[in-house]
Every structure is written in structure tokens, then in C-alpha cells.
Design a protein around this motif. Structure first.
Motif, mmCIF file in Angstrom:
data_model
loop_
_atom_site.group_PDB
_atom_site.id
_atom_site.type_symbol
_atom_site.label_atom_id
_atom_site.label_comp_id
_atom_site.label_asym_id
_atom_site.label_seq_id
_atom_site.Cartn_x
_atom_site.Cartn_y
_atom_site.Cartn_z
ATOM 1 N N GLY A 7 29.212 -3.956 7.174
ATOM 2 C CA GLY A 7 29.245 -4.496 8.116
ATOM 3 C C GLY A 7 28.216 -3.258 9.001
ATOM 4 O O GLY A 7 27.267 -3.065 8.353
ATOM 5 N N GLN A 8 28.823 -3.268 9.677
ATOM 6 C CA GLN A 8 28.099 -1.655 11.239
ATOM 7 C C GLN A 8 28.449 -0.550 11.069
ATOM 8 O O GLN A 8 29.707 -0.265 10.351
ATOM 9 N N VAL A 9 27.911 0.175 10.976
ATOM 10 C CA VAL A 9 27.669 1.580 9.531
ATOM 11 C C VAL A 9 27.683 2.226 11.186
ATOM 12 O O VAL A 9 26.187 2.729 11.757
ATOM 13 N N GLY A 30 24.193 -2.813 8.680
ATOM 14 C CA GLY A 30 23.907 -2.312 7.396
ATOM 15 C C GLY A 30 25.297 -2.548 6.538
ATOM 16 O O GLY A 30 26.221 -3.861 6.201
ATOM 17 N N ALA A 31 25.402 -1.640 5.797
ATOM 18 C CA ALA A 31 25.676 -1.801 4.151
ATOM 19 C C ALA A 31 25.866 -0.612 3.792
ATOM 20 O O ALA A 31 25.326 0.370 3.868
ATOM 21 N N VAL A 32 27.512 -0.370 2.714
ATOM 22 C CA VAL A 32 26.699 0.334 1.332
ATOM 23 C C VAL A 32 27.679 0.405 0.294
ATOM 24 O O VAL A 32 28.222 -0.543 0.006
ATOM 25 N N LEU A 33 26.353 0.769 -0.370
ATOM 26 C CA LEU A 33 27.266 0.679 -2.187
ATOM 27 C C LEU A 33 27.795 1.347 -2.615
ATOM 28 O O LEU A 33 27.754 3.026 -2.400
ATOM 29 N N VAL A 34 29.222 0.799 -3.300
ATOM 30 C CA VAL A 34 30.429 1.743 -3.927
ATOM 31 C C VAL A 34 29.976 1.694 -5.104
ATOM 32 O O VAL A 34 30.504 0.050 -6.210
ATOM 33 N N GLU A 35 29.835 2.863 -5.876
ATOM 34 C CA GLU A 35 29.918 3.121 -7.737
ATOM 35 C C GLU A 35 30.240 4.392 -7.949
ATOM 36 O O GLU A 35 30.067 4.925 -8.060
ATOM 37 N N GLY A 36 31.113 3.499 -9.117
ATOM 38 C CA GLY A 36 32.386 4.594 -9.644
ATOM 39 C C GLY A 36 32.642 5.718 -8.646
ATOM 40 O O GLY A 36 32.906 6.890 -9.299
ATOM 41 N N GLY A 43 22.862 1.875 4.435
ATOM 42 C CA GLY A 43 21.240 1.319 4.655
ATOM 43 C C GLY A 43 21.455 -0.036 5.002
ATOM 44 O O GLY A 43 22.169 -0.814 5.085
ATOM 45 N N SER A 44 20.151 -0.646 5.167
ATOM 46 C CA SER A 44 20.664 -1.975 6.053
ATOM 47 C C SER A 44 21.338 -3.447 4.849
ATOM 48 O O SER A 44 20.863 -2.966 4.269
ATOM 49 N N ALA A 45 21.983 -4.462 5.525
ATOM 50 C CA ALA A 45 22.846 -4.974 4.566
ATOM 51 C C ALA A 45 21.566 -5.958 3.838
ATOM 52 O O ALA A 45 21.251 -5.989 3.042
ATOM 53 N N ASP A 46 20.595 -6.190 3.973
ATOM 54 C CA ASP A 46 19.071 -6.951 3.809
ATOM 55 C C ASP A 46 18.713 -6.908 2.663
ATOM 56 O O ASP A 46 18.156 -6.569 1.207
ATOM 57 N N ALA A 47 18.938 -5.273 2.749
ATOM 58 C CA ALA A 47 17.704 -4.475 2.171
ATOM 59 C C ALA A 47 18.527 -4.026 0.730
ATOM 60 O O ALA A 47 18.403 -3.931 -0.206
ATOM 61 N N LEU A 48 19.711 -3.900 0.748
ATOM 62 C CA LEU A 48 20.820 -3.346 0.137
ATOM 63 C C LEU A 48 20.931 -4.623 -1.381
ATOM 64 O O LEU A 48 21.432 -4.494 -1.855
ATOM 65 N N MET A 60 32.424 -7.666 5.949
ATOM 66 C CA MET A 60 33.475 -7.139 7.501
ATOM 67 C C MET A 60 33.480 -7.811 8.313
ATOM 68 O O MET A 60 33.521 -6.884 9.748
ATOM 69 N N GLY A 61 31.966 -8.721 8.503
ATOM 70 C CA GLY A 61 31.467 -8.590 9.912
ATOM 71 C C GLY A 61 30.998 -7.651 10.625
ATOM 72 O O GLY A 61 30.420 -6.678 10.505
#
Length: 428
Positions: A7-9, A30-36, A43-48, A60-61
Motif C-alpha cells: 500500500g502507500q506507506v 510501498g510495503a511493510v514486511l511483518v514477521e514474528g 520499503g518499496s513494494a517491488d524491492a521487498l 491493500m491497494g
């Protein structure tokens, strides 16, 4: 399994009150990586996506991803009496609050109220709350139990009152306030994501002996926060002066009993004397702005510009049920309106920061919650910036992020909250 949320971050690299809107960081795709339960990357959606091909993807569009909202001052036992008509503070307490709080000696009633409260706050994107409970230990157990079940970060404590200005059914003693608060602290503080807060309601409902007892408890447990009310209304201040004739001012009724310090959360703080401002700034205390409450009960206009210029930490809060909404969006809108009346309109970046990182900083939790950054707890809200036709048509004309976000701040409600994650788990 890692989850990649797209989504937009919106995150913050600094304080927009000090640095301006440039303190914000906006990633259009952008994107957010969630773990644990934690944020592993932002960062950017493409990179992540390229770096984490095995992650589950939640797209989330165009929704805006940010930290979940942090409500720094609330009264969950007042959930059922929110929006009660026509009283100022002292009459409001006697007419609505105290009769309702008496019902919380019943643990099942308290548990139902806590469940309802968290259903409402989560639906509005709030992932951290700081609540006053009632004098009953059952009310504290119900609050923390419901929060723990949901994986929420929650702070709160038993409200202490031993003066005959409170009704007989809501009075404890200096000793029982100390003993019960200590027992609850030992039971709940540091369990999962829960924190105990030492909680004298305010000076008019506590004797000097009780304030001293709670000051002693705070000195024994400086790892805990302490919350109370300060200078909410003019007639309240006059009441305090009549009850504490030797005090230099309202703040002195706390300071004289060990209840002034860096971990102190002082709700409202509208009508402060110069000495009070000096001392609050000197010790590094936090002020909690409750704008919908301040207008609903007719308390006054918080001086955001003057107090932040003095370097005071300020959090934002609904103050339900004296506040008239469970929504931090509505609370931001009210803060903007109060700022306009004080001649200091708040920028959208400042409003969003207050509802997230600013409130987290006021609680001493800025390293854990209130922002999107690697290592932070994964509390997120996805906000739809076109949730109603009125908002959508205005946002469509926006020239930048802030112009797109501001209509949601001013007109948004729970319909704008598309999704919520608490500790990495989907909550809405």
C-alpha cells in the motif's frame, strides 16, 4: 510465515513539529514486511517482493499504511455513557460517570464493557490504549484480560479515590489503594504487551495521604507510568485550591506527594500557570491533549503551539467517554479545530504524528510502537483515503499526500479503517 503488506506507506524519520512535514517519509507504492509480530522491513513494494518471494502478500491497494493509532488517555468504564448530554466536569462526573463506575464491582459487567470497548477501538484503528479503570480490581483484570486476548499493547490502572468528594460506593483508602495497586502491578505489569499505570484520578478525589501512598508506590516502581488529570476546567482549579489551600497551584498538589516526574501523564493541562509549565518541562513530563472532550464538556482550548515550543511532550487522546468519539481520526480533526481557535492550525503531518509517534513518545514507547520501522512492533492500520463519496471527491483533487489525507482526518470515521494488525496479527 512472513506477511508482506502492500500500500502507500507513511512513516516518520523525525518530529514534524520541529522539522516540518519533511519529517515524514511517504512511499507511494510501498510495503511493510511483518514477521514474528515485528516489522522486519519497510520499503518499496517491488524491492521487498523481490527480496522476499516466499512471503504471503496482502495488497491493500491505494490504502495508506501507517502505525496503528495510540490513544493516550481514556476511561474504558465510561464506554456506555459516551455522548451523555449537557454537563460540565463536576456535574458530569456525579450525574453519569460515578453511577456507571459503581457497576464495575461486578466482574462480568466489567468484562462485557472491556470487550465492547476494544471492539470499538480496534474498529477505529487504535492499537494501543491507556485507560483509567475504576476503583475495583475486577475492572483492571477485565481490561488487561480483554487486551491480552487480542494481542494488544495496553496500559492502565486502578483508579484511586478516597476523599468524600467521591460517592461512598467508589471510595477506597490510602492503604487499600496502595495495596491493591501494588498487587495489580505485580500481576499485570510486563505480561505480554501490558503495562500497569499508577492512577490517582485527580487531587479533588484523593486525600493527601492517598496521594502520598501512591507517590511512594511510584517511587518503588519507577518503571511504571503514572496518570492523572490536571487543570481541565476553571471551576475544577478553584475546587482544588479550596481542598489544598497550602498548595502553590494545582500541579503542586501532585508534586508535594511524589507524583511529578518524567513518567507522569497529565491529562488535559489546559489552564496552566507559568510555574506549572516550567516544572512540567523541567522534569520531562507528558501532557495529554483530549480535544473532543475539551470542547464537549466546555473545558477550554489546549495551547499546542506554546507548550510544544517549550519542548513538552504531548500525546493525543479520545478521553472516552468525556470525549465524544472512539475515533482518533475525529480526535485529530478536533485537535485541528482547537488549533485554529488558538491561532495555531496543525498540519496533517503533525496531526498524524500526534496520533501515532507523538503519543508513543509521550508514553516512553517510541522505540516500540507508533511508527513503521524495522524492529518496531507490528501494529498497523490501513486507511482508505476515499471511504465515502464526500471524501473521495475531495481527495481526487489532491495535489500531494497531505491534501489527499486531510479530508479523511476531517471527515473520516471507522469506514475509513480498512484493516488493522496488532502485534502482527490481523485484528480487523
Amino acid at each position: 510465515m512472513a506477511e508482506l503488506i502492500l500500500g502507500q506507506v507513511l512513516a516518520f524519520a523525525g518530529d514534524p513539529f520541529a522539522e516540518g512535514p519533511g519529517a515524514a517519509r511517504h512511499e507511494r507504492r510501498g510495503a511493510v514486511l511483518v514477521e514474528g509480530g515485528k516489522i522486519a522491513a519497510v520499503g518499496s513494494a517491488d524491492a521487498l517482493r523481490a527480496a522476499h518471494p516466499g512471503a504471503t502478500v496482502t495488497d491493500m491497494g491505494d490504502a495508506l499504511l501507517s502505525a496503528g493509532f495510540v490513544d493516550a488517555h481514556a476511561h474504558y468504564p465510561q464506554t456506555a455513557i459516551i455522548a451523555s448530554w449537557g454537563k460540565r466536569l463536576i456535574d458530569w462526573l456525579n450525574s453519569y460517570t460515578f453511577p456507571e463506575e459503581m457497576r464495575f464491582s461486578d466482574s462480568s459487567y466489567a468484562e462485557t464493557a472491556a470487550e465492547t470497548y476494544f471492539d470499538l477501538t480496534i474498529s477505529n484503528g487504535t492499537t494501543t490504549t491507556v485507560s483509567y479503570c475504576t476503583i475495583h480490581p475486577e475492572s483492571v483484570d477485565a481490561y488487561f484480560g480483554a487486551a491480552r486476548k487480542r494481542g494488544l499493547r495496553a496500559l492502565g490502572g486502578k483508579t484511586c479515590m478516597d476523599r468524600d468528594t467521591a460517592p461512598e460506593g467508589l471510595r477506597d483508602t490510602a492503604q487499600s489503594a496502595y495495596d491493591q495497586s501494588r498487587a495489580l502491578l505485580e500481576r499485570w505489569h510486563g505480561v505480554d504487551r501490558l503495562s500497569y499505570v499508577i492512577t490517582p484520578r485527580f487531587s479533588p478525589t484523593s486525600t493527601p495521604e492517598q496521594l502520598s501512598a501512591l507517590g511512594a508506590l511510584w517511587a518503588e516502581h519507577p518503571e511504571c507510568l503514572m496518570q492523572t488529570h490536571l487543570s481541565e476546567q476553571i471551576d475544577e482549579i478553584a475546587w482544588v485550591k479550596s481542598l489544598y489551600p497550602q498548595a502553590r497551584d494545582y500541579l503542586d498538589t501532585y508534586e508535594a506527594h511524589g507524583l511529578l516526574g518524567a513518567g507522569g501523564l497529565y491529562g488535559h493541562a489546559i489552564h496552566l500557570e507559568p510555574r506549572e509549565i516550567d516544572r512540567l518541562a523541567e522534569v520531562g513530563a507528558s501532557l495529554i491533549h483530549c480535544p473532543t472532550s475539551n470542547t464537549f464538556i466546555g473545558s477550554g482550548l489546549f495551547d499546542m503551539g506554546g507548550l510544544t515550543r517549550r519542548g513538552l511532550k504531548v500525546g493525543l487522546a479520545t478521553d472516552t467517554g468525556g470525549g465524544s468519539s472512539f475515533s482518533m481520526l475525529r480526535t485529530m480533526a478536533a485537535a485541528y479545530e482547537v488549533g485554529q481557535l488558538r491561532g495555531r492550525p496543525l498540519h496533517p503531518s503533525e496531526l498524524w504524528w500526534l496520533a501515532t509517534q507523538g503519543s508513543a513518545r509521550a508514553l516512553g514507547l517510541e522505540g516500540k510502537i507508533g511508527n513503521l520501522a524495522k524492529g518496531m512492533e507490528a501494529d498497523l492500520v490501513a486507511t482508505d483515503l476515499a471511504s465515502t463519496p464526500a471524501i473521495a471527491q475531495r481527495a481526487a483533487r489532491a495535489g500531494d499526500l497531505w491534501e489527499a489525507l486531510f479530508p479523511t482526518i476531517m471527515m473520516g470515521d471507522d469506514r475509513a479503517v480498512s484493516a488493522v494488525w496488532a502485534g502482527g496479527r490481523r485484528a480487523k
